[in-house]
Design an enzyme around this catalytic site. Sequence first.
Site, short mmCIF file in Angstrom:
data_model
loop_
_atom_site.label_atom_id
_atom_site.label_comp_id
_atom_site.label_asym_id
_atom_site.label_seq_id
_atom_site.Cartn_x
_atom_site.Cartn_y
_atom_site.Cartn_z
N ASP A 155 91.43 27.28 33.69
CA ASP A 155 90.67 27.51 32.46
C ASP A 155 90.64 26.19 31.67
O ASP A 155 91.66 25.80 31.09
CB ASP A 155 91.32 28.61 31.61
CG ASP A 155 91.18 30.00 32.25
OD1 ASP A 155 91.19 30.09 33.49
OD2 ASP A 155 91.10 30.98 31.49
N LYS A 218 83.79 31.14 29.27
CA LYS A 218 84.78 31.87 28.47
C LYS A 218 84.55 31.53 27.00
O LYS A 218 84.27 30.39 26.65
CB LYS A 218 86.17 31.45 28.96
CG LYS A 218 87.35 32.01 28.19
CD LYS A 218 88.65 31.54 28.87
CE LYS A 218 89.87 31.82 28.00
NZ LYS A 218 91.12 31.32 28.61
N LYS A 254 84.13 35.68 30.41
CA LYS A 254 85.48 36.01 29.95
C LYS A 254 85.58 35.87 28.43
O LYS A 254 85.63 34.76 27.92
CB LYS A 254 86.52 35.11 30.63
CG LYS A 254 87.96 35.39 30.17
CD LYS A 254 88.97 34.50 30.90
CE LYS A 254 90.37 34.66 30.31
NZ LYS A 254 91.37 33.80 31.00
#
Length: 318
Positions: A155, A218, A254
Amino acid sequence: MAEHCRGSELDLSWITRVQVNQAAVLRRAEQIQARRSVKEEWQAAWLLKAVTFIDLTTLSGDDTFSNVQRLCYKARYPIQEDLLKALNMHDKGITTAAVCVYPARVCDAVKALKAAGCNIPVASVATGFPAGQTHLKTRLEEIRLAVEDGATEIDVVISRTLVLTGKWEALYDEISQFRKACGEAHLKTILATGELGSLTNVYKASLVAMMAGSDFIKTSTGKETVNATFPVAIVMLRAIRDFFWKTGKKVGFKPAGGIRTAKESLAWLSLVKEELGDEWLTPDLFRIGASSLLLDIEKQIYYHVTGQYPAYYHLPMS
């Protein structure tokens, strides 16, 4: 997990002509929030589904091997066995989608999950998380080290400066380098939407991240003052849909930061189902970044099974 998106060429003409209708997005967000939730058996089923989308996360300065180990055990056994038996779901192998930790804790997570006898993916934040204000060379090395230690998902955080100053080619180049450093690991690109200034910037940054080869986009690090919100999510989901229509490539979504209740998780599932369809409701294409959400979901399932809420000592902490 699904095949890597791997991106496309940078299409500046598409990016520069984008303009988001903020009023329409806010109206759509209000509709989502006003809707009543599903009830009883349907609710229990959806909550168990929500568990399988959670990236169970600990990103604290005081993380140790023992709390990472406890988190990994909770990821392996997210809902108490007796509750699953009551719902006839004890043999369905329900786990969270991944465990997410800092790079220095990846080895701990890999070791703990191996000891628990499961192959839940380990995700690591990287690239100077959460601010992304370190040298590019350092950020790339952080990705490589996390992958070497066993992380299969990374991430990353982008340089917000590049979005705020409209340097789309530089942003594309940066994320492309992140993609390359990940190797076979999946790349989840955190846009830190609360710091991008406008919904139009959120859409443009989403497009650039997907073009550069992100497997997921995300919302947030969870450390900003504003994290996952429905208006931002609607813009990102429409960008994912538009990118799919144009390229045939599916990119995951996400939301992260501030999603704490079972009711909120159901609203997020509902939003993804409506905007992108059932095919996106799989851990390959949808995750929820959360640390305390799982406990509330387990409380609601406990209530569904027993008719009462649990005392604090009934459910182990994650």
